[in-house]
Design a protein around this motif. Structure first.
Motif, PDB file in Angstrom:
ATOM      1  N   GLY A  15     -19.931  39.912  73.212  1.00 23.54           N
ATOM      2  CA  GLY A  15     -20.266  40.838  72.139  1.00 23.54           C
ATOM      3  C   GLY A  15     -19.158  41.040  71.131  1.00 23.54           C
ATOM      4  O   GLY A  15     -19.346  41.729  70.143  1.00 23.54           O
ATOM      5  N   MET A  16     -17.994  40.461  71.348  1.00 26.41           N
ATOM      6  CA  MET A  16     -16.894  40.564  70.390  1.00 26.41           C
ATOM      7  C   MET A  16     -16.831  39.277  69.561  1.00 26.41           C
ATOM      8  O   MET A  16     -16.985  38.179  70.089  1.00 26.41           O
ATOM      9  N   ILE A  17     -16.570  39.427  68.268  1.00 23.44           N
ATOM     10  CA  ILE A  17     -16.667  38.299  67.344  1.00 23.44           C
ATOM     11  C   ILE A  17     -15.404  38.230  66.497  1.00 23.44           C
ATOM     12  O   ILE A  17     -14.910  39.253  66.003  1.00 23.44           O
ATOM     13  N   TYR A  18     -14.891  37.020  66.358  1.00 21.33           N
ATOM     14  CA  TYR A  18     -13.779  36.818  65.433  1.00 21.33           C
ATOM     15  C   TYR A  18     -14.341  36.570  64.031  1.00 21.33           C
ATOM     16  O   TYR A  18     -15.186  35.708  63.822  1.00 21.33           O
ATOM     17  N   TRP A  19     -13.835  37.342  63.098  1.00 24.30           N
ATOM     18  CA  TRP A  19     -14.266  37.200  61.704  1.00 24.30           C
ATOM     19  C   TRP A  19     -13.052  37.444  60.810  1.00 24.30           C
ATOM     20  O   TRP A  19     -12.432  38.495  60.848  1.00 24.30           O
ATOM     21  N   ARG A  20     -12.684  36.399  60.074  1.00 23.04           N
ATOM     22  CA  ARG A  20     -11.510  36.446  59.200  1.00 23.04           C
ATOM     23  C   ARG A  20     -10.249  36.859  59.974  1.00 23.04           C
ATOM     24  O   ARG A  20      -9.501  37.743  59.562  1.00 23.04           O
ATOM     25  N   GLY A  21     -10.091  36.200  61.129  1.00 22.84           N
ATOM     26  CA  GLY A  21      -8.860  36.388  61.886  1.00 22.84           C
ATOM     27  C   GLY A  21      -8.771  37.693  62.647  1.00 22.84           C
ATOM     28  O   GLY A  21      -7.704  38.037  63.162  1.00 22.84           O
ATOM     29  N   ARG A  22      -9.896  38.428  62.724  1.00 25.63           N
ATOM     30  CA  ARG A  22      -9.880  39.722  63.398  1.00 25.63           C
ATOM     31  C   ARG A  22     -11.006  39.818  64.395  1.00 25.63           C
ATOM     32  O   ARG A  22     -12.115  39.343  64.152  1.00 25.63           O
ATOM     33  N   LEU A  23     -10.726  40.439  65.534  1.00 26.90           N
ATOM     34  CA  LEU A  23     -11.765  40.664  66.529  1.00 26.90           C
ATOM     35  C   LEU A  23     -12.596  41.874  66.124  1.00 26.90           C
ATOM     36  O   LEU A  23     -12.052  42.943  65.803  1.00 26.90           O
ATOM     37  N   VAL A  26     -20.000  43.727  67.421  1.00 25.87           N
ATOM     38  CA  VAL A  26     -21.239  43.309  66.763  1.00 25.87           C
ATOM     39  C   VAL A  26     -21.622  44.302  65.677  1.00 25.87           C
ATOM     40  O   VAL A  26     -22.052  43.929  64.579  1.00 25.87           O
ATOM     41  N   ALA A  27     -21.463  45.584  65.959  1.00 28.63           N
ATOM     42  CA  ALA A  27     -21.825  46.609  64.973  1.00 28.63           C
ATOM     43  C   ALA A  27     -20.981  46.469  63.712  1.00 28.63           C
ATOM     44  O   ALA A  27     -21.486  46.590  62.590  1.00 28.63           O
ATOM     45  N   GLU A  28     -19.681  46.209  63.881  1.00 27.06           N
ATOM     46  CA  GLU A  28     -18.811  46.027  62.718  1.00 27.06           C
ATOM     47  C   GLU A  28     -19.219  44.789  61.925  1.00 27.06           C
ATOM     48  O   GLU A  28     -19.228  44.800  60.686  1.00 27.06           O
ATOM     49  N   ALA A  29     -19.551  43.715  62.656  1.00 32.66           N
ATOM     50  CA  ALA A  29     -19.974  42.484  61.971  1.00 32.66           C
ATOM     51  C   ALA A  29     -21.269  42.696  61.205  1.00 32.66           C
ATOM     52  O   ALA A  29     -21.436  42.205  60.080  1.00 32.66           O
ATOM     53  N   CYS A  30     -22.197  43.423  61.812  1.00 34.35           N
ATOM     54  CA  CYS A  30     -23.469  43.726  61.110  1.00 34.35           C
ATOM     55  C   CYS A  30     -23.215  44.518  59.839  1.00 34.35           C
ATOM     56  O   CYS A  30     -23.804  44.239  58.788  1.00 34.35           O
ATOM     57  N   ALA A  31     -22.351  45.518  59.939  1.00 40.02           N
ATOM     58  CA  ALA A  31     -22.040  46.334  58.760  1.00 40.02           C
ATOM     59  C   ALA A  31     -21.435  45.459  57.667  1.00 40.02           C
ATOM     60  O   ALA A  31     -21.736  45.617  56.476  1.00 40.02           O
ATOM     61  N   ARG A  32     -20.589  44.508  58.077  1.00 43.02           N
ATOM     62  CA  ARG A  32     -19.986  43.624  57.094  1.00 43.02           C
ATOM     63  C   ARG A  32     -21.023  42.716  56.444  1.00 43.02           C
ATOM     64  O   ARG A  32     -21.006  42.464  55.235  1.00 43.02           O
ATOM     65  N   LEU A  51     -23.350  33.816  63.283  1.00 41.76           N
ATOM     66  CA  LEU A  51     -22.277  33.997  64.248  1.00 41.76           C
ATOM     67  C   LEU A  51     -22.633  35.075  65.274  1.00 41.76           C
ATOM     68  O   LEU A  51     -22.413  34.904  66.480  1.00 41.76           O
ATOM     69  N   ILE A  52     -23.202  36.165  64.800  1.00 37.70           N
ATOM     70  CA  ILE A  52     -23.602  37.246  65.714  1.00 37.70           C
ATOM     71  C   ILE A  52     -24.611  36.736  66.741  1.00 37.70           C
ATOM     72  O   ILE A  52     -24.554  37.083  67.932  1.00 37.70           O
ATOM     73  N   LEU A  53     -25.545  35.883  66.273  1.00 37.09           N
ATOM     74  CA  LEU A  53     -26.598  35.391  67.178  1.00 37.09           C
ATOM     75  C   LEU A  53     -26.039  34.497  68.282  1.00 37.09           C
ATOM     76  O   LEU A  53     -26.699  34.302  69.310  1.00 37.09           O
ATOM     77  N   THR A  54     -24.821  33.960  68.114  1.00 39.22           N
ATOM     78  CA  THR A  54     -24.225  33.201  69.218  1.00 39.22           C
ATOM     79  C   THR A  54     -23.788  34.120  70.346  1.00 39.22           C
ATOM     80  O   THR A  54     -23.633  33.679  71.487  1.00 39.22           O
ATOM     81  N   LYS A  55     -23.595  35.417  70.036  1.00 38.05           N
ATOM     82  CA  LYS A  55     -23.169  36.387  71.047  1.00 38.05           C
ATOM     83  C   LYS A  55     -24.337  37.230  71.565  1.00 38.05           C
ATOM     84  O   LYS A  55     -24.348  37.623  72.730  1.00 38.05           O
ATOM     85  N   VAL A  56     -25.282  37.528  70.659  1.00 40.15           N
ATOM     86  CA  VAL A  56     -26.443  38.336  71.063  1.00 40.15           C
ATOM     87  C   VAL A  56     -27.709  37.588  70.627  1.00 40.15           C
ATOM     88  O   VAL A  56     -28.336  37.940  69.624  1.00 40.15           O
TER      89      VAL A  56
END
Length: 542
Positions: A15-23, A26-32, A51-56
């Motif tokens: 459920g944790m995703i790297y995006w632009r060098g930061r962990l 999922v909620a933060e990634a969705c908001a972004r 990317l989110i769908l690879t985790k959820v």
């Protein structure tokens, strides 16, 4: 994307995703993703959702959001399975059914879109927006009574639904209920005082005689507001141009139209060279020898009657005249032929786009189109008619394909003075798909290619092609109509002289005009604007 990209790094924490060098969660990634979507960075948002769908991988909400972004990018073939996945994971997901319907509507799969809307309504009958969307779809399908009923449901659920009032007005205008339409437009503007659509629609309901009416005041007040979006501004400028033209203030009218078109032209990228290449390809492919062949898939039906020509050349008036004859019905402007031409490469599963793909058309595909077209043509037609009109003017581009599919069909080509035709195109707020129409030079180039193509069809399609001039239709109506009916093998009927009594719906720019007795005041209209037309006149054929 402004150089941005998604980089996926494997991480063992679920459920944790790297995006632009930061962990990120999922909620933060969705908001972004939502933030990127809101600023127009659709591809970035789509990448984040992927990317989110690879985790959820079992989140119906993420699939629905992903579909919405793909839909905004007009990648409908990708958006649809995203909605389907969301619905598979959550069958009662009303929003996914609504979005699926919107996508299917964009793909011209109207019956499937309607089924999606109906499913959404079954799940959430108090959702006013889906009733409004359903009405828009039914209106596009020419099912006006049902469209009005859908708008009524939307309004009953949300009394202040300005868009539903405005849309109800457009449906009523199409069926000739001008007084009721006016009430709807005025109510829509009262509910939303910065709503340009109903003001624009009000100007289409009448011929103006004075600049002192409430519409002019309201339009000017809106135009004076700071921060007015460009699409709202050009909408209002077209409305002012129409009013000033009615009132014979021609210099001011042209200035408004020119300003409106300059804004609208920034939304498109018309390429005259591409139109020229397409014309050449059509002439090359649909030669006399090619069209002389007998195609095994061809229909022998004489039911279709194609009315073609440049937009604003009199095709709507002609269709209303002829369909007032008891032996002739009208199906309006069908998009089946143009959609088929657009999709020919995919349908034939070959590398040849239209028109070259027509040389490789196989029977199963062609028969499918013939059946689909005949189904759309006859839908709702009264029994016992001998001809049914398809008045899509742009079928002039597809007369070769039509000849392959319906070799017994007849075509009437409507022409009008070139400058009157081109000026009327420039003064009309057409959809963005008619991207040539917002610049006088582009109109001139387009008209020149239209003339070149029609000269070819005259050589290869005679005697199935009949030509009529708008000026003859207006000034010598009975004589001209008698000749057309003779061409069609039909007897004279005096009702053809009263097209304004025709109850058939009209869904083009001519809703008000065709409800009036035949008039000649539009002939020679270009002379009022002659001093502005030199760039256009120099491009038109002699």
């Amino acid at each position: 994307m402004n150089g941005r990209f998604v980089k996926q790094i494997q991480d063992p924490r679920r459920g944790m995703i790297y995006w632009r060098g930061r962990l990120r969660t999922v909620a933060e990634a969705c908001a972004r993703a939502i933030e990127e979507q809101s600023t127009g960075n659709f591809q970035v948002a789509a990448d984040i959702y992927n990317l989110i769908l690879t985790k959820v991988p079992n989140s119906p909400e993420i699939y629905n959001n992903r579909g919405a972004v793909l839909q905004l990018m007009k990648r409908y073939e990708e958006a649809l399975p995203s909605y389907d996945k969301a619905i598979t994971l959550k069958p009662e997901y009303a929003s996914a059914h609504i979005n699926r319907g919107l996508t299917l509507k964009q793909m011209n799969r109207h019956e499937e879109a309607l089924a999606s809307y109906d499913k959404a309504i079954a799940l959430d009958p108090r959702h006013s927006e889906v009733h409004n969307n359903r009405g828009v779809l039914l209106q596009q399908m020419r099912r006006y009574d049902e469209a009005v009923a859908s708008y009524d449901k939307a309004i009953a659920l949300e009394r202040r639904h300005a868009a539903a009032h405005n849309n109800r007005g457009t449906a009523l205008m199409s069926i000739g209920a001008m007084g009721e339409a006016e009430k709807m437009f005025r109510k829509a503007f009262k509910l939303k005082s910065d709503f340009a659509d109903p003001l624009f629609n009000l100007t289409k309901l009448r011929q103006y005689e004075s600049l002192s009416g409430p519409e002019v005041k309201a339009i000017r007040a809106l135009l004076a507001k700071p921060g007015l979006p460009p699409e709202e501004k050009e909408h209002l400028l077209f409305a002012l141009g129409k009013i000033y033209d009615d009132c014979r203030f021609y210099d001011e009218a042209f200035d408004f139209f020119q300003h409106a078109n300059r804004i609208r032209n920034t939304f498109v990228s018309h390429k005259p060279a591409a139109v020229m290449r397409m014309t050449g390809d059509l002439i090359e492919v649909f030669s006399r020898d090619f069209l002389a062949r007998r195609f095994g898939f061809a229909s022998e039906s004489r039911l279709p009657l194609f009315i073609v020509g440049m937009p604003r050349s009199g095709t709507t008036l002609l269709a209303n005249i002829l369909s007032n004859h008891p032996a002739i019905a009208t199906a309006g402007e069908l998009s089946v032929i143009s959609n088929f031409a657009r999709d020919l490469k995919e349908l034939t599963k070959m590398k040849f786009p239209y028109p070259h793909g027509a040389r490789h058309l196989i029977s199963s595909v062609a028969l499918g189109l013939v059946n689909q077209y005949e189904g759309r043509l006859t839908c709702g037609a009264r029994p016992g008619v001998f001809r049914i009109i398809d008045k899509n003017p742009f079928n002039f581009q597809h007369l070769g394909l039509i000849s392959m599919l319906f070799p017994q069909a007849q075509t009437i080509h409507c022409t009008r003075h070139p400058l009157d035709t081109c000026l009327s195109n420039y003064f009309q707020r057409f959809p963005l798909s008619l991207d040539y129409s917002f610049d006088l030079q582009n109109i001139g180039y387009f008209y020149r290619e239209y003339v070149r193509l029609m000269e070819h069809w005259r050589r290869v399609l005679s005697p199935r092609l009949f030509e009529v001039k708008y000026e003859d239709l207006v000034l010598n109506t009975e004589e001209t109509v008698r000749k057309m009916l003779e061409f069609l093998g039909l007897t004279w009927d005096a009702r053809c002289l009263s097209p304004h009594t025709n109850p058939c719906p009209v869904e083009t720019a001519s809703e008000w005009q065709v409800r009036q007795p035949i008039y000649s005041s539009s002939i020679g209209r270009w002379r009022h604007y002659e001093k502005y037309l030199a760039p256009l006149a120099g491009l038109l054929p002699a």
